[in-house]
Every structure is written in C-alpha cells, then in structure tokens.
Design an enzyme around this catalytic site. Structure first.
Site, mmCIF file in Angstrom:
data_model
loop_
_atom_site.group_PDB
_atom_site.id
_atom_site.type_symbol
_atom_site.label_atom_id
_atom_site.label_comp_id
_atom_site.label_asym_id
_atom_site.label_seq_id
_atom_site.Cartn_x
_atom_site.Cartn_y
_atom_site.Cartn_z
ATOM 1 C CB SER A 63 1.911 -46.057 32.507
ATOM 2 O OG SER A 63 3.205 -45.537 32.480
HETATM 3 N N1 SAH Z 1 7.424 -48.859 33.882
HETATM 4 C C1 SAH Z 1 7.017 -48.390 35.187
HETATM 5 C C2 SAH Z 1 6.760 -46.891 35.175
HETATM 6 C C3 SAH Z 1 7.579 -46.232 36.218
HETATM 7 S S1 SAH Z 1 7.687 -44.483 36.184
HETATM 8 C C4 SAH Z 1 5.842 -49.178 35.721
HETATM 9 O O1 SAH Z 1 5.320 -50.053 35.010
HETATM 10 O O2 SAH Z 1 5.463 -48.970 36.872
HETATM 11 C C5 SAH Z 1 9.302 -44.241 35.514
HETATM 12 C C6 SAH Z 1 10.456 -44.802 36.281
HETATM 13 O O3 SAH Z 1 11.643 -44.415 35.613
HETATM 14 C C7 SAH Z 1 10.592 -44.293 37.714
HETATM 15 O O4 SAH Z 1 10.566 -45.378 38.590
HETATM 16 C C8 SAH Z 1 11.955 -43.593 37.731
HETATM 17 O O5 SAH Z 1 12.667 -43.747 38.936
HETATM 18 C C9 SAH Z 1 12.666 -44.296 36.580
HETATM 19 N N2 SAH Z 1 13.792 -43.580 35.997
HETATM 20 C C10 SAH Z 1 13.936 -42.248 35.740
HETATM 21 N N3 SAH Z 1 15.143 -42.003 35.196
HETATM 22 C C11 SAH Z 1 15.782 -43.209 35.099
HETATM 23 C C12 SAH Z 1 17.068 -43.621 34.614
HETATM 24 N N4 SAH Z 1 17.968 -42.766 34.110
HETATM 25 N N5 SAH Z 1 17.376 -44.942 34.682
HETATM 26 C C13 SAH Z 1 16.513 -45.837 35.192
HETATM 27 N N6 SAH Z 1 15.292 -45.513 35.655
HETATM 28 C C14 SAH Z 1 14.927 -44.213 35.610
#
Ligand code: SAH
Length: 215
Positions: A63
C-alpha cells in the site's frame, strides 16, 4: 536507521503523512525508521518512498505509505496491544505495527510472499511478529482475542470470525466493497456493542477465502 534512503524516508513522512493529518508520533517515528525499500524488489527500491502503492510478487501490492499510516492511526494503538493483520504481503504494514505495539500476528495465503516477509523480519530483528500461511478470513483463533485487527485486502463483507476474535474493547480497520473500489471501514467493539464507521474510499487487492471472494 541510517542508510541511503534516510532522506527520502524523512521527506515521505513530512510531505505525505504530516501534511495529511497523521499526528500519532509513534507512527511517524516508525515510518521514518522502518526501511520500506527492503520490502520491494531491488528494481523498485528507488520508488519505495513515493506517494503510491507498488507491485509485489503474486500480483499483489504494497500500500501507499499514507494508507498504511491512516489505517494504523485508526487503530489508536498505545503500545501494549496484541494486533492481528490479515494479508502480510511484503511485510511492511506488519513491520510498522511491530514498532508501536507489543505483538503482531500476521496471516498470508501466498507462500512466496510469506517467506519473503519472514526473511526481512529476521534480518531487521523484528522478533515480535509471528506469521503464518493460512486463509486469514478465518482469523487466527489460537491467539485471540486481539486488541486490534487490520485487514489489508478487501472482501464483500467483514468476515464474521474476525469480529468474534476482536477483543472488547477493540478496533478493526478493513476495506469492504466490490472488486474495483471499496470503503475503508472502522469497526469498534465496546461493552458488547458493534459500531461501524465509514472512512475514505480505497482500492485494495481482493481478500480471497472462505469469508471473502471465491478466487
Ligand atoms: N499488508 C501488505 C499488503 C499486501 S496486499 C503490505 O504491507 O505489503 C494484500 C495481501 O493479502 C496479499 O499479499 C494477498 O495475498 C493477501 N490475502 C488475500 N486474501 C487473503 C486471505 N484470505 N488470507 C491471508 N492473506 C490474504
């Protein structure tokens, strides 16, 4: 931390966070110290402190710095909390949380991302982060309840297990909406009552799982 990005990091805090109403000193300090460039691939390090999200592995995104700060600030963390994050991704959001609370539990569904994040946590000695591979829409019941929950992927609704695993009092931020655009929602639990407030419009990658999207 002093490294070749220290100036860029300071400028990020000044121009993107302070000017937009981020005033929690602990968050500002954490974001001026955590080396965000380590959480993106080598080719993107020079852009790591820009005012936008960046792609990471598996078609996911880290993000925009302001969104990380705004979501964190909405949790009103004081320092002693146990926090659950769903969507570890690059690990950057968990790293910021780990500097301002007691313990971070983070869940990711894509193995390569989880492995990459764990490696950086070790390298930076952020030992108060525990990460696991799973469907985060189910939460992490073994360590519940959590004083705060942050979901960094967006689903069609707030997953019920997360509401159950939130402490009372407790706060949760989560983007909810359709696939393209969502509303950041702040859920608070107090004396058994649940209140939901809508914050800003956002765009997040999809939350995929039993209590999220199908795929
Ligand atoms: N907080 C992260 C943002 C990552 S984007 C950062 O600081 O970089 C969102 C993430 O959520 C992705 O990596 C995706 O694989 C994960 N995601 C999506 N659905 C999910 C689920 N049900 N359980 C765990 N992770 C999930």
């Amino acid at each position: 931390m002093t490294d070749r990005f220290a100036t860029a990091r300071k400028r990020m805090v000044q121009e993107q966070l302070l000017h937009r109403g981020i005033d929690d000193q602990n968050i500002l300090t954490a974001m001026s110290e955590v080396p965000r460039h380590l959480f993106v691939c080598d080719a993107m390090q020079a852009q790591a402190y820009g005012d936008y999200p960046l792609p990471i592995d598996g078609d996911q995104t880290i993000s925009q710095p302001y969104i990380v700060a705004a979501m964190t600030q909405a949790l009103k963390i004081k320092g002693t909390e146990k926090v659950l994050e769903i969507g570890t991704g690059s690990g950057y959001q968990a790293a910021i949380l780990s500097r301002i609370c007691d313990k971070v539990y983070t869940v990711e569904r894509i193995n390569t991302l989880l492995a990459g994040a764990r490696k950086i946590f070790d390298q930076l000695r952020y030992h108060n982060i525990l990460a696991k591979l799973d469907d985060g829409t189910l939460g992490w019941p073994e360590h519940a309840p959590y004083d705060a929950i942050i979901v960094t992927a967006s689903g069609p609704e707030i997953p019920e297990p997360l509401i159950e695993q939130l402490a009372d009092p407790g706060r949760m931020v989560i983007p909810v909406g359709d696939r393209d655009v969502q509303q950041l929602q702040l859920l608070t639990k107090k004396d058994g009552d649940i209140t939901i407030r809508h914050l800003e419009s956002v765009r997040f990658v999809s939350l995929i799982g039993e209590h999220g999207w199908n795929g």
